[in-house]
Write a protein that holds these residues in place. Structure first.
Motif, PDB file in Angstrom:
ATOM      1  N   THR A  31     -51.033  -6.825  11.028  1.00  0.00           N
ATOM      2  CA  THR A  31     -52.193  -6.650  11.899  1.00  0.00           C
ATOM      3  C   THR A  31     -53.297  -5.933  11.140  1.00  0.00           C
ATOM      4  O   THR A  31     -53.046  -4.913  10.494  1.00  0.00           O
ATOM      5  N   GLY A  32     -54.515  -6.465  11.212  1.00  0.00           N
ATOM      6  CA  GLY A  32     -55.648  -5.855  10.535  1.00  0.00           C
ATOM      7  C   GLY A  32     -55.839  -6.333   9.116  1.00  0.00           C
ATOM      8  O   GLY A  32     -56.849  -6.013   8.482  1.00  0.00           O
ATOM      9  N   GLU A 100     -60.903  -3.978  26.736  1.00  0.00           N
ATOM     10  CA  GLU A 100     -61.531  -3.894  25.418  1.00  0.00           C
ATOM     11  C   GLU A 100     -60.507  -3.661  24.306  1.00  0.00           C
ATOM     12  O   GLU A 100     -60.858  -3.319  23.182  1.00  0.00           O
ATOM     13  N   THR A 101     -59.232  -3.846  24.631  1.00  0.00           N
ATOM     14  CA  THR A 101     -58.145  -3.834  23.660  1.00  0.00           C
ATOM     15  C   THR A 101     -57.474  -5.200  23.673  1.00  0.00           C
ATOM     16  O   THR A 101     -57.044  -5.673  24.731  1.00  0.00           O
ATOM     17  N   LEU A 102     -57.379  -5.830  22.528  1.00  0.00           N
ATOM     18  CA  LEU A 102     -56.747  -7.140  22.423  1.00  0.00           C
ATOM     19  C   LEU A 102     -55.245  -6.960  22.235  1.00  0.00           C
ATOM     20  O   LEU A 102     -54.807  -6.140  21.431  1.00  0.00           O
ATOM     21  N   VAL A 103     -54.456  -7.729  22.972  1.00  0.00           N
ATOM     22  CA  VAL A 103     -53.000  -7.697  22.842  1.00  0.00           C
ATOM     23  C   VAL A 103     -52.524  -9.024  22.264  1.00  0.00           C
ATOM     24  O   VAL A 103     -52.869 -10.104  22.781  1.00  0.00           O
ATOM     25  N   LEU A 104     -51.766  -8.945  21.178  1.00  0.00           N
ATOM     26  CA  LEU A 104     -51.183 -10.112  20.524  1.00  0.00           C
ATOM     27  C   LEU A 104     -49.671 -10.084  20.688  1.00  0.00           C
ATOM     28  O   LEU A 104     -49.055  -9.026  20.777  1.00  0.00           O
ATOM     29  N   ILE A 105     -49.063 -11.254  20.693  1.00  0.00           N
ATOM     30  CA  ILE A 105     -47.610 -11.397  20.630  1.00  0.00           C
ATOM     31  C   ILE A 105     -47.296 -12.182  19.369  1.00  0.00           C
ATOM     32  O   ILE A 105     -47.707 -13.342  19.238  1.00  0.00           O
ATOM     33  N   ASN A 106     -46.631 -11.536  18.412  1.00  0.00           N
ATOM     34  CA  ASN A 106     -46.388 -12.156  17.105  1.00  0.00           C
ATOM     35  C   ASN A 106     -47.671 -12.692  16.480  1.00  0.00           C
ATOM     36  O   ASN A 106     -47.697 -13.761  15.874  1.00  0.00           O
ATOM     37  N   ASN A 163     -50.296  -5.365  18.613  1.00  0.00           N
ATOM     38  CA  ASN A 163     -49.539  -6.556  18.245  1.00  0.00           C
ATOM     39  C   ASN A 163     -48.060  -6.304  18.527  1.00  0.00           C
ATOM     40  O   ASN A 163     -47.439  -5.442  17.902  1.00  0.00           O
ATOM     41  N   LEU A 164     -47.501  -7.042  19.481  1.00  0.00           N
ATOM     42  CA  LEU A 164     -46.102  -6.901  19.874  1.00  0.00           C
ATOM     43  C   LEU A 164     -45.275  -7.906  19.078  1.00  0.00           C
ATOM     44  O   LEU A 164     -45.418  -9.118  19.255  1.00  0.00           O
TER      45      LEU A 164
END
Length: 811
Positions: A31-32, A100-106, A163-164
């Motif tokens: 991530t990032g 305003e926070t993005l959540v990703l899965i894999n 990022n989960l």
């Protein structure tokens, strides 16, 4: 270090993990950065890696609450008496809005909940991802990027990215049962009582299955049953005085199942995918409805008769319950591998959330004694289809140059489904000379006029360059362009740099622009609901900003939010110590917020406009652009690991966040037909943004392991949080007193003791909020109904001490 940041949860030796690390033992992050093999301490942006095993080693079984317990930049307020937000609670990063926070899965964009938070809690106006749809048993690690990343990932990544990363296992497995209860003394403004009970039962299991040469299938499941908590004060309106509310956590019955799989299909390509489903049945309480405090249909006598006929066992009134059934689906399938020297990853994901609402133990006053007691109120549905391709390659330019580019297409849908007629019906006692409030008390149903089905499409492309110019200098450049079918195009960019003066000391910094597209929920949501204003229910209509009512009151088409993010920090490594300190400034303009509840009593013009809706509402509201805010803060984290021959291994972490938000501009009403024009954004909304989350949060953690034994001791300090009133002061017996609630500055201690071999039977005993700390009481003069005994903005909740035992087995 007293101004520290995200508490790094170190990987416990007792739990099987698949965290990848570099030669120095630092976790590799995805991530990032799109450069393979970069560790968290070598990145240009601050990234924290939290072990899901550590999140499981505490009393809570909710992912949102577990993250907040170990991550000082994250807060997870436990709102109560705010309708659907009781059941689907949003988390905040750096005090900014949950959306305003993005959540990703894999690494793939997750979908938001269908729910729109329209009541008076932290995150008002946001439609955010429900973190609690993914149980910790299904996770391997969580990466938290504390930096603006819209240029890399698109809309919503203004405050950062969570990022989960799902568990990937070819073998092994485990099962655990956690049982907990509250053992607490409740001291409110009007009295005290003790509670031992209100238990929670959580059962979870996972299994890794291998097939082929490298195929894996990891199956995870969880069941949760949580009884409601009740922390209200004594109601002075009834005799004898008693607690007639249920102010606290809702009851929950929840089933969750996840599967994550992958396998090679050729020597260079791999097929992967996941599927997750959750069903959550949750019931919270609205404000109590007293026969003596209502006027339905026309006189108090008739009201009392109506209530008595409907609720013969409740002479003083009744307590409505809001029941939600949330069905949440997550799925994805993709192919990744090497194609002509390029690493290619293409995937398609689909997510859907449906929430069905019912109001139980209630009445539609306008129907009189003929009113049913239970109503189906309708449903909200949100779904998201995303397809994307990411391509990257490392070149021998400079020391190295990583080139990444890609494209993404997204289709979103939002739907409102009407409830049964009685849930919103205007009955005979709301007509003519009668003034009974129509709709189910507590939560009125969605009406046929609320029914909508809306969609939009989005397409984006990005380019991400990261160059190791010299052995010491790292530079990054990213740009992204997006086009939305509803509001047009936007572009964002990011520059990052890092310079390693030595293996022990580095400086890093970033500058970026970001954006957040208005959600479909914010653009099109419409409803009629009882909103609590100064402890009294007011029937309020929420309208799209471009509707007839919204436009007349000053509404305009919603535009995207824009941000400018700056950060600068340092990384220090010496022996067993690592320390990161990062300062940041986030300026958001054209921010979206939900307007004030504009009352019909404001002016005859407004009264006529609201009356023209035919919905018999007393107030109206809509979403509006125009808020500007500046967030400044410091994140820092210090970690030291001490290994001893006889006493075991000690992990010391001091982490915290200092955060200051200032609202610099609020939207001005431009309604041409209203003179005077009502205020769109007032004091309580401004102070919620500025002071609704703690300005300081510091966590000190000690993890100890020795063979099969382990322990975790944690103390978290929270700065004061303000839950503002509509005015600064209120007149009580001729004296001006504060109209705001304060949590006070508090320190919360948690403790867990473990017997945890790598395989075999495991056991843990623990206490959350060991010393039974509550926020400051709501004074009696502000809590005239006895319901809201504590500020529900409290970042650690207001339930008191929680004791638990966890038993499990790993194989």
């Amino acid at each position: 270090m007293t101004a520290a940041s995200l508490a790094h949860a170190q990987t416990p030796t007792a739990a099987p993990q698949s965290v990848t690390a570099d030669d120095s033992g630092n976790e590799i992050v995805v991530t990032g950065t799109r450069t393979a093999g970069r560790s968290k301490l070598d990145s240009a942006s601050p990234v924290d890696v939290l072990s899901a095993a550590t999140l499981r080693q505490q009393g809570t079984t909710e992912l949102g609450a577990a993250l907040a317990a170990v991550a000082p930049s994250i807060d997870f307020p436990r709102a109560s008496a705010v309708d659907g937000t009781d059941a689907i609670r949003p988390a905040t990063l750096r005090g900014l809005s949950p959306d305003e926070t993005l959540v990703l899965i894999n690494g793939v964009r997750g979908h938001t909940a269908a729910l729109l938070n329209i009541n008076g809690s932290v995150g008002r106006g946001a439609a955010a991802v429900d973190l609690n749809t993914i149980p910790t048993v299904a996770l391997d690690t969580i990466e938290v990027l504390r930096d603006g990343a819209s240029a890399q990932y698109g809309s919503d990544a203004i405050s950062g990215v969570i990022n989960l990363r799902l568990r990937q296992a070819r073998s092994g497995g485990g099962a655990a049962v956690t049982y907990g209860l509250y053992d607490t003394d409740i001291n409110t403004a009007r009295g005290s009582r003790s509670v031992t009970g209100e238990h929670t039962l959580n059962a979870s299991a996972w299994q890794g299955i291998g097939f082929g040469s490298d195929g894996y299938l990891t199956i995870s499941g969880e069941y949760q049953r949580r009884l409601p908590t009740s922390r209200g004060d004594y109601d002075p309106r009834i005799t004898p005085t008693a607690v007639d509310s249920r102010f606290g956590d809702p009851s929950v019955k929840q089933y969750t199942a996840w599967a994550n799989a992958g396998t090679s299909i050729t020597d260079s390509l791999k097929l992967y995918g996941w599927l997750g489903y959750q069903y959550r049945d949750s019931t919270s309480a609205a404000f109590p409805r007293l026969a003596s405090a209502t006027a339905i249909p026309a006189t108090a006598t008739t009201t009392a008769q109506t209530v008595a006929q409907l609720y013969p066992d409740y002479a003083s009134g009744f307590l409505p319950y809001i029941n939600t059934h949330s069905k949440d689906l997550n799925s994805a399938i993709g192919i990744k591998g090497d194609v002509s020297g390029w690493t290619v990853d293409g995937n398609v994901s689909y997510g859907r959330n449906r929430i069905d609402f019912s109001t139980l133990n209630t009445a539609n006053y306008s129907l009189g004694a003929a009113s049913p007691r239970n109503f189906y109120d309708g449903a909200l549905v949100y779904d998201q289809l995303v397809g994307g391709v990411d391509v990257s390659r490392k070149f021998d330019v400079f020391q190295s140059l990583n080139v990444a580019f890609g494209a993404e297409g997204r289709r979103e849908g939002f739907q409102i489904i009407a409830g049964e007629p009685g849930s919103y019906q205007v009955g005979p006692f709301a007509q003519g000379t009668f003034t009974a409030q129509p709709g189910a008390q507590g939560f009125g149903g969605f009406q046929p006029s609320n029914v909508i089905t809306k969609h939009r499409e989005n397409a984006s492309i990005y380019l991400d360059l990261e160059a190791q110019i010299t052995e010491k200098l790292l530079l990054g450049l990213a740009g992204r362009g997006e086009h939305y079918s509803d509001f047009g195009s936007t572009g964002t960019g990011k520059v990052s740099a890092r310079y390693d003066f030595s293996p022990h000391f580095a400086l890093r910094g970033t500058a970026s622009t970001g954006f957040r597209a208005p959600s479909l929920q914010q653009q099109y949501f419409t409803s009629t609901a009882s909103v609590i204003v100064n402890n009294n229910p007011v029937l309020t209509g929420t309208y799209p900003s471009t509707s007839t009512v919204g436009t007349a009151l000053g509404g305009k088409p919603l535009e995207p939010e824009k941000s400018t993010n700056l950060s600068a920090g340092t990384v220090i490594r010496f022996g067993g110590l690592d320390l990161t300190v990062d300062a940041y400034r986030i300026h958001i303009r054209n921010q979206i917020g939900l307007s004030e509840n504009i009352s019909a009593t404001f002016s005859p013009q407004v009264a006529a406009l609201i009356a023209a809706t035919g919905q018999q509402v007393s107030a109206a509201r809509f979403f509006v652009n125009g808020i500007a805010s500046t967030t400044k803060g410091i994140d820092a984290i210090a970690h030291y690991r001490l290994r001893t021959d006889k006493a075991g291994t000690f992990d010391f972490t001091v982490a915290g966040n200092v955060n200051k938000i200032t609202v610099t501009k609020v939207p001005a009403n431009t309604a041409a037909n209203l003179n005077p024009a009502p205020v769109l954004f007032a004091r309580s909304r401004i102070l919620t943004i500025e002071d609704g989350t703690p300005g300081e949060k510091v966590t000190g953690t000690l993890d100890w392991t020795s063979g099969v034994l382990g322990a975790t001791a944690r103390v978290t300090y929270y700065g004061n949080v303000t839950q503002p009133g509509t005015t600064a002061t209120v007149l009580v017996n001729g004296q001006a007193l504060t109209n705001d609630l304060q949590t006070g500055k508090k320190a919360i201690a948690d403790l867990e003791l473990r017997y945890q071999p790598k395989t075999g039977v495991q056991l843990a005993l623990g206490a959350s909020n060991l010393f039974d700390i509550y926020p400051k009481q709501a004074p009696a003069y502000l809590n005239t109904t006895g319901v809201t005994a504590y500020p529900f903005y409290s970042p650690w909740g207001f339930n008191g001490r929680y004791l638990y035992v966890r038993a499990g087995i790993n194989w």
